[in-house]
Scaffold this motif. Structure first.
Motif, PDB file in Angstrom:
ATOM      1  N   MET A  48      -3.610  -5.926   5.899  1.00  8.99           N
ATOM      2  CA  MET A  48      -4.803  -5.412   5.891  1.00  8.99           C
ATOM      3  C   MET A  48      -5.119  -4.884   4.362  1.00  8.99           C
ATOM      4  O   MET A  48      -6.095  -5.129   3.790  1.00  8.99           O
ATOM      5  CB  MET A  48      -4.650  -4.369   6.781  1.00  8.99           C
ATOM      6  CG  MET A  48      -5.765  -3.301   6.739  1.00  8.99           C
ATOM      7  SD  MET A  48      -6.029  -2.064   8.269  1.00  8.99           S
ATOM      8  CE  MET A  48      -6.576  -0.775   7.491  1.00  8.99           C
ATOM      9  N   PHE A  49      -3.912  -4.525   3.685  1.00  9.68           N
ATOM     10  CA  PHE A  49      -4.029  -4.070   2.231  1.00  9.68           C
ATOM     11  C   PHE A  49      -2.971  -4.822   1.629  1.00  9.68           C
ATOM     12  O   PHE A  49      -1.816  -4.878   1.973  1.00  9.68           O
ATOM     13  CB  PHE A  49      -3.731  -2.504   2.357  1.00  9.68           C
ATOM     14  CG  PHE A  49      -4.698  -1.531   3.108  1.00  9.68           C
ATOM     15  CD1 PHE A  49      -5.618  -1.271   2.479  1.00  9.68           C
ATOM     16  CD2 PHE A  49      -4.321  -1.011   4.179  1.00  9.68           C
ATOM     17  CE1 PHE A  49      -6.613  -0.404   2.999  1.00  9.68           C
ATOM     18  CE2 PHE A  49      -5.123  -0.130   4.756  1.00  9.68           C
ATOM     19  CZ  PHE A  49      -6.325   0.066   4.268  1.00  9.68           C
ATOM     20  N   THR A  50      -3.570  -5.167   0.387  1.00 11.03           N
ATOM     21  CA  THR A  50      -2.373  -5.679  -0.722  1.00 11.03           C
ATOM     22  C   THR A  50      -2.776  -4.916  -1.935  1.00 11.03           C
ATOM     23  O   THR A  50      -3.875  -4.814  -2.245  1.00 11.03           O
ATOM     24  CB  THR A  50      -2.863  -7.133  -1.047  1.00 11.03           C
ATOM     25  OG1 THR A  50      -2.649  -7.967   0.370  1.00 11.03           O
ATOM     26  CG2 THR A  50      -2.164  -7.675  -2.145  1.00 11.03           C
ATOM     27  N   LEU A  51      -1.726  -4.516  -2.571  1.00 13.16           N
ATOM     28  CA  LEU A  51      -1.783  -3.714  -3.634  1.00 13.16           C
ATOM     29  C   LEU A  51      -1.087  -4.429  -4.850  1.00 13.16           C
ATOM     30  O   LEU A  51      -0.102  -4.576  -4.838  1.00 13.16           O
ATOM     31  CB  LEU A  51      -1.298  -2.386  -3.590  1.00 13.16           C
ATOM     32  CG  LEU A  51      -1.175  -1.422  -4.801  1.00 13.16           C
ATOM     33  CD1 LEU A  51      -2.648  -1.077  -5.445  1.00 13.16           C
ATOM     34  CD2 LEU A  51      -0.538  -0.018  -4.295  1.00 13.16           C
ATOM     35  N   MET A  52      -1.804  -4.749  -5.972  1.00  7.69           N
ATOM     36  CA  MET A  52      -1.251  -5.386  -7.230  1.00  7.69           C
ATOM     37  C   MET A  52      -0.866  -4.204  -8.162  1.00  7.69           C
ATOM     38  O   MET A  52      -2.243  -3.808  -8.502  1.00  7.69           O
ATOM     39  CB  MET A  52      -2.042  -6.462  -7.706  1.00  7.69           C
ATOM     40  CG  MET A  52      -2.306  -7.585  -6.588  1.00  7.69           C
ATOM     41  SD  MET A  52      -3.365  -8.763  -7.181  1.00  7.69           S
ATOM     42  CE  MET A  52      -3.549  -9.737  -5.715  1.00  7.69           C
ATOM     43  N   LYS A  53       0.095  -3.981  -8.724  1.00  6.70           N
ATOM     44  CA  LYS A  53       0.445  -3.095  -9.554  1.00  6.70           C
ATOM     45  C   LYS A  53       0.857  -3.546 -10.959  1.00  6.70           C
ATOM     46  O   LYS A  53       1.356  -4.573 -11.004  1.00  6.70           O
ATOM     47  CB  LYS A  53       1.819  -2.352  -9.226  1.00  6.70           C
ATOM     48  CG  LYS A  53       1.785  -1.485  -7.769  1.00  6.70           C
ATOM     49  CD  LYS A  53       0.816  -0.061  -7.602  1.00  6.70           C
ATOM     50  CE  LYS A  53       1.381   0.753  -8.582  1.00  6.70           C
ATOM     51  NZ  LYS A  53       0.654   1.934  -8.723  1.00  6.70           N
ATOM     52  N   ASN A  54       0.049  -2.815 -11.910  1.00  3.82           N
ATOM     53  CA  ASN A  54       0.405  -2.958 -13.333  1.00  3.82           C
ATOM     54  C   ASN A  54       0.129  -4.386 -13.655  1.00  3.82           C
ATOM     55  O   ASN A  54       0.765  -5.011 -14.577  1.00  3.82           O
ATOM     56  CB  ASN A  54       1.690  -2.596 -13.682  1.00  3.82           C
ATOM     57  CG  ASN A  54       2.365  -1.190 -13.414  1.00  3.82           C
ATOM     58  OD1 ASN A  54       1.337  -0.275 -13.776  1.00  3.82           O
ATOM     59  ND2 ASN A  54       3.130  -1.126 -12.736  1.00  3.82           N
TER      60      ASN A  54
END
Length: 376
Positions: A1-7
């Motif tokens: 449901m959620f994907t978070l790409m950091k930096n």
């Protein structure tokens, strides 16, 4: 449901710097300097501190149902496979028929586009093929544009080639008018997409269309414009008149064909002369055939290409020729989305758009691909 790409180092294709990107289902939900989701569970977090994130690539000229056949049945090429397209960073394709609209047709092209869509790609198609009168699904260009969801234009109509059906200017004008009418009713791009052979004199038709008809210039898109040096020179003049052009990956000068212009060299030349790059796109012509004819018109060899060459040649432009990432990437993201009139959902990394992106390392090797929020 959620994907978070950091930096991530983000090119939208414009450079955004270091950002966090949040996908929610199939959309881009947030782009911020820092996003913390401590209250949410089941978040796929990807550390992109060493990576570059680009928009999903758009390939607007792909023979998804296969192509070829100019040398008989043995020279027919296989149809497209979703994984082979996605792994090369391409998340949106436009399917097209070529020389053969007899053993292949718009119905089979549509069915193939639906299959690829169900397997993860975003897909559109052109109605028609090389031939005149234009072959359609419903009986008319306008009806195909209005009633067939995936049809966004007509093509590839063949000019300047031994395989051309030798249309007159009046026939081309009528096709353009019908496509324009269908585009107005359906709210679609209504592109008239031309296959340009090695006889650059047929470019005169394009110059006449943008000067003598009332059809907007952005509804004509000739492709293979780097096929020969003379054709590329005409392409530059056509750009100066406000036209739009499509370069083709895979034209690499060699002993057999020394007259073509490699796409990456064409991009650099256009930038050096100050051409409006926003009106230039690039495509692969994948799964079609690349026949070689002898002086009697017989096919002596036939090859095909993969969608892999699209980003390979963009990468050469960036890594070897020094073309800025923003400009090179725009040819297969923003520019293509704008000419296809899908920029409201494709072609850039912006909140609310489809969650299509390509994660690359610093050398622009593809690491991961996301299409509509799903990882491939």
């Amino acid at each position: 449901m959620f994907t978070l790409m950091k930096n991530a180092t983000v090119y939208s294709p414009d450079y955004l710097g270091k950002k966090d990107i949040l996908f929610c289902f199939d959309k881009i939900a947030l782009i911020e300097d820092s996003i913390e989701l401590t209250a949410l569970k089941d978040v796929n977090v990807i550390d992109c501190s060493e990576y570059i994130v680009l928009p999903g690539f758009i390939d607007l000229h792909v023979h998804i149902a296969g192509g070829g056949g100019e040398g008989g049945y043995i020279t027919r090429t296989a149809s497209a496979e979703t994984n082979d397209i996605l792994k090369n960073g391409i998340t949106t394709v436009v399917g097209i028929l070529g020389a053969d609209a007899v053993t292949r047709n718009v119905a089979s092209l549509y069915a193939k586009a639906k299959q690829l869509e169900m397997e993860g790609l975003s897909t559109y198609i052109f109605t028609g093929a090389y031939q005149i009168p234009v072959v359609t699904l419903t009986g008319s260009i306008q009806s195909d544009m209005v009633f067939v969801d995936k049809v966004i234009g007509v093509g590839e109509i063949c000019l300047g080639d031994s395989r051309s059906f030798e249309p007159t200017f009046e026939e081309l004008s009528r096709i353009a008018a019908q496509t324009r009418n269908g585009a107005l009713i359906s709210g679609k791009a209504g592109l008239v997409h031309f296959h340009m052979g090695d006889d650059e004199k047929d470019m005169d038709y394009l110059f006449r269309l943008i000067k003598e008809t009332h059809i907007p210039k952005n509804q004509f898109l000739p492709t293979h414009m780097n096929r020969t040096h003379k054709l590329f020179e005409k392409a530059i003049l056509y750009l100066e008149e406000g036209g739009y052009i499509d370069l083709t990956a895979g034209f690499i000068p060699n002993e057999r064909d020394s007259d073509c212009v490699a796409s990456y060299d064409a991009i650099l030349q256009l930038i050096d002369i100050g051409a409006d790059i926003s009106r230039v796109t690039m495509s692969s012509d994948a799964y079609g055939s690349v026949p070689v004819f002898d002086d009697k018109g017989n096919v002596i060899s036939s090859e095909t290409v993969s969608t892999k060459i699209l980003f390979e040649e963009i990468r050469i432009a960036i890594k070897q020729l020094g073309v800025p990432i923003e400009k090179a990437i725009s040819l297969i993201t923003k520019n293509s989305a704008e000419v296809l009139k899908i920029y409201n959902k494709k072609g850039s990394i912006e909140v609310g758009k489809d969650a299509d992106c390509v994660i690359c390392d610093k050398d622009l090797n593809i690491i991961k691909v996301f299409a509509m929020g799903k990882e491939y």
